[in-house]
Scaffold this active site. Structure first.
Site, short mmCIF file in Angstrom:
data_model
loop_
_atom_site.label_atom_id
_atom_site.label_comp_id
_atom_site.label_asym_id
_atom_site.label_seq_id
_atom_site.Cartn_x
_atom_site.Cartn_y
_atom_site.Cartn_z
N ASN A 56 1.94 -3.20 7.72
CA ASN A 56 2.76 -4.06 7.26
C ASN A 56 3.58 -3.36 6.30
OD1 ASN A 56 2.01 -6.80 8.11
ND2 ASN A 56 0.09 -5.75 7.65
N ALA B 252 0.76 -1.45 0.08
CA ALA B 252 0.01 -0.06 0.11
C ALA B 252 0.81 1.19 0.03
CB ALA B 252 -0.95 -0.08 1.39
N HIS C 162 0.12 7.12 3.54
CA HIS C 162 1.31 6.76 4.00
C HIS C 162 2.41 7.73 3.40
CE1 HIS C 162 -0.32 2.80 5.43
NE2 HIS C 162 -1.14 2.98 4.24
N1 LIG Z 1 1.83 -5.41 2.61
C1 LIG Z 1 0.96 -4.47 2.63
O1 LIG Z 1 0.95 -3.40 2.12
C2 LIG Z 1 -0.41 -4.72 3.32
C3 LIG Z 1 -0.66 -5.64 4.09
N2 LIG Z 1 -1.90 -6.25 4.49
C4 LIG Z 1 -2.01 -7.29 5.24
O2 LIG Z 1 -2.32 -8.46 4.27
C5 LIG Z 1 -3.05 -9.47 4.85
C6 LIG Z 1 -4.49 -9.69 4.47
O3 LIG Z 1 -5.26 -8.59 4.24
P1 LIG Z 1 -7.02 -8.34 3.97
O4 LIG Z 1 -7.15 -9.37 2.87
O5 LIG Z 1 -7.22 -7.03 3.89
O6 LIG Z 1 -7.44 -9.27 5.44
P2 LIG Z 1 -8.90 -9.79 5.65
O7 LIG Z 1 -8.97 -9.76 7.13
O8 LIG Z 1 -9.85 -9.17 4.75
O9 LIG Z 1 -8.72 -11.31 5.16
C7 LIG Z 1 -7.97 -12.08 5.73
C8 LIG Z 1 -8.43 -13.58 5.87
O10 LIG Z 1 -7.47 -14.40 6.21
C9 LIG Z 1 -7.76 -15.13 7.58
N3 LIG Z 1 -6.97 -15.67 8.28
C10 LIG Z 1 -6.45 -14.85 9.19
N4 LIG Z 1 -5.47 -15.53 9.81
C11 LIG Z 1 -5.62 -16.82 9.24
C12 LIG Z 1 -4.83 -18.22 9.33
N5 LIG Z 1 -3.84 -18.30 10.40
N6 LIG Z 1 -4.86 -18.97 8.61
C13 LIG Z 1 -5.84 -18.88 7.42
N7 LIG Z 1 -6.60 -17.72 7.45
C14 LIG Z 1 -6.37 -16.70 8.26
C15 LIG Z 1 -8.94 -14.10 8.30
O11 LIG Z 1 -9.86 -14.70 8.83
P3 LIG Z 1 -10.18 -14.07 10.39
O12 LIG Z 1 -11.22 -12.94 9.70
O13 LIG Z 1 -10.93 -14.89 11.05
O14 LIG Z 1 -9.11 -13.45 10.82
C16 LIG Z 1 -9.61 -13.60 6.94
O15 LIG Z 1 -10.78 -14.58 6.34
C17 LIG Z 1 -3.38 -8.76 6.35
O16 LIG Z 1 -2.54 -9.39 7.16
C18 LIG Z 1 -3.31 -7.37 6.35
O17 LIG Z 1 -2.70 -6.62 7.48
C19 LIG Z 1 -3.00 -5.48 4.22
C20 LIG Z 1 -2.85 -4.21 3.55
C21 LIG Z 1 -1.56 -3.78 3.02
O1 LIG Z 2 -3.71 -1.03 3.30
C1 LIG Z 2 -2.78 -0.05 4.00
O2 LIG Z 2 -2.99 1.00 4.05
C2 LIG Z 2 -1.43 -0.34 4.78
C3 LIG Z 2 -1.95 -1.61 5.66
O3 LIG Z 2 -2.93 -1.96 6.25
C4 LIG Z 2 -0.85 -2.52 6.15
O4 LIG Z 2 0.10 -2.14 5.80
O5 LIG Z 2 -0.96 -3.35 6.86
#
Ligand SMILES: NC(=O)C1=CN([C@@H]2O[C@H](COP(=O)(O)OP(=O)(O)OC[C@H]3O[C@@H](n4cnc5c(N)ncnc54)[C@H](OP(=O)(O)O)[C@@H]3O)[C@@H](O)[C@H]2O)C=CC1
Ligand SMILES: O=C([O-])CC(=O)C(=O)O
EC number: 1.4.1.21
Length: 276
Positions: free
Chosen positions: A196, A129, A226
């Protein structure tokens, strides 16, 4: 290159959009073979929306044993990375990680890199992001300081473990308030679903202990902002993104979804690569 077979861990905001992108051919030279989510039925529900009929699992053991895929995309949580990443690499699959905060643990990251090398597989970290990671990588040896300032609305910060021990009460915040200042290493633990990107920035630049993070709650904000400031003998960079939040998850910017799709596209599609 033969078509890459893709498996996805986490069928939420990012995982679903990524699955649709592969399923509809927006990611060329790839086929979606397998989905896994801990939430019972979540993989199954996503499968119903797709044309290509991937297998759907709510058990990781079944997912990893029965899946014949080349690359697994983690889009679940930092906890999922800690629990499953080694097993994915040992099963001789490439791994793309979205919950990059998990890689702020240096011992864990070294273990993953060792496993990847042993298995002859690769670990991919999308830009996510933010923006400017190509430039940060290019000047990494010349950097004196790197700061990330993240501004989100209180509703996009709600639920972070930080609030379990902090005196900050999110629902009492009426104006722009700096709620956290510290290292990227601590920030990704305190806000595992919010910054993240701080881990991505650290891995590209000067590491999680020297990268500074400021988190601001602003009730007037409708975007996830950000702002990266980097200084060194090369000059100074400032990169600001004002991201529209994803419809399904206000914490996750739509840019993170698009970046995941673009990263997978560039892995699967052999052609020209633009940018470092
Ligand atoms: N690198 C980057 O720039 C960014 C990273 N992210 C990260 O990416 C990841 C995914 O984001 P997003 O799709 O929005 O998240 P969501 O919460 O929409 O979806 C994640 C899904 O994965 C499930 N989940 C969580 N833990 C586990 C596990 N141990 N095993 C299997 N399934 C699991 C969740 O279940 P439940 O709802 O029960 O937890 C949920 O269904 C997050 O960690 C988020 O913080 C997000 C934005 C930016
Ligand atoms: O999507 C974003 O703005 C950033 C975020 O959640 C992450 O880095 O975990």
């Amino acid at each position: 290159m033969p078509a890459r077979k893709v498996g996805i861990i986490g069928c939420g905001t990012i995982g679903s959009q990524l699955a649709i992108a592969v399923d509809t051919g927006a990611v060329r030279n790839a086929s979606l073979v397998s989905l896994f989510d801990v939430v019972q039925n979540s993989a199954q529900v996503l499968k119903q929306k797709l044309n290509t009929g991937p297998s759907a699992y709510s058990s990781f053991d079944d997912f990893i044993k029965k899946t014949d895929c080349d690359i697994v995309v983690e889009a679940a949580s930092q906890e999922a990375v800690k629990r499953f990443a080694v097993q994915v690499l040992r099963a001789e699959k490439d791994l793309m990680v979205m919950s990059v905060g998990a890689l702020a643990d240096k011992t864990f990251l070294s273990e993953l890199l060792r496993e990847a090398e042993k298995a002859g597989r690769r670990l991919y970290v999308p830009t996510g992001a933010i923006a400017g990671i190509d430039a940060i990588r290019a000047v990494k040896h010349l950097l004196d300081s790197v700061t990330l300032a993240t501004t989100k609305s209180p509703k996009a910060l709600a639920g972070a473990p930080f609030f379990e021990t902090s005196k900050v009460k999110l629902d009492e915040i009426k104006e722009r308030t700096v709620i956290y200042e510290g290292t990227a290493a601590d920030a990704v633990r305190a806000f595992p679903a919010n910054v993240n990107v701080a881990a991505v920035l650290s891995l590209a630049g000067i590491g999680v202990d020297r990268t500074k993070v400021r988190i601001i709650a602003d009730p007037a904000f409708t975007t996830n902002q950000h702002e990266i400031t980097a200084k060194g003998s090369f000059g100074e960079f400032r990169f600001t993104v004002n991201n529209v939040p994803s419809p399904g998850n206000p914490k996750t910017s739509y840019l993170a979804v698009l970046s995941a799709i673009e990263c997978l596209r560039s892995i699967c599609d052999d052609g020209m690569r633009v940018g470092s």
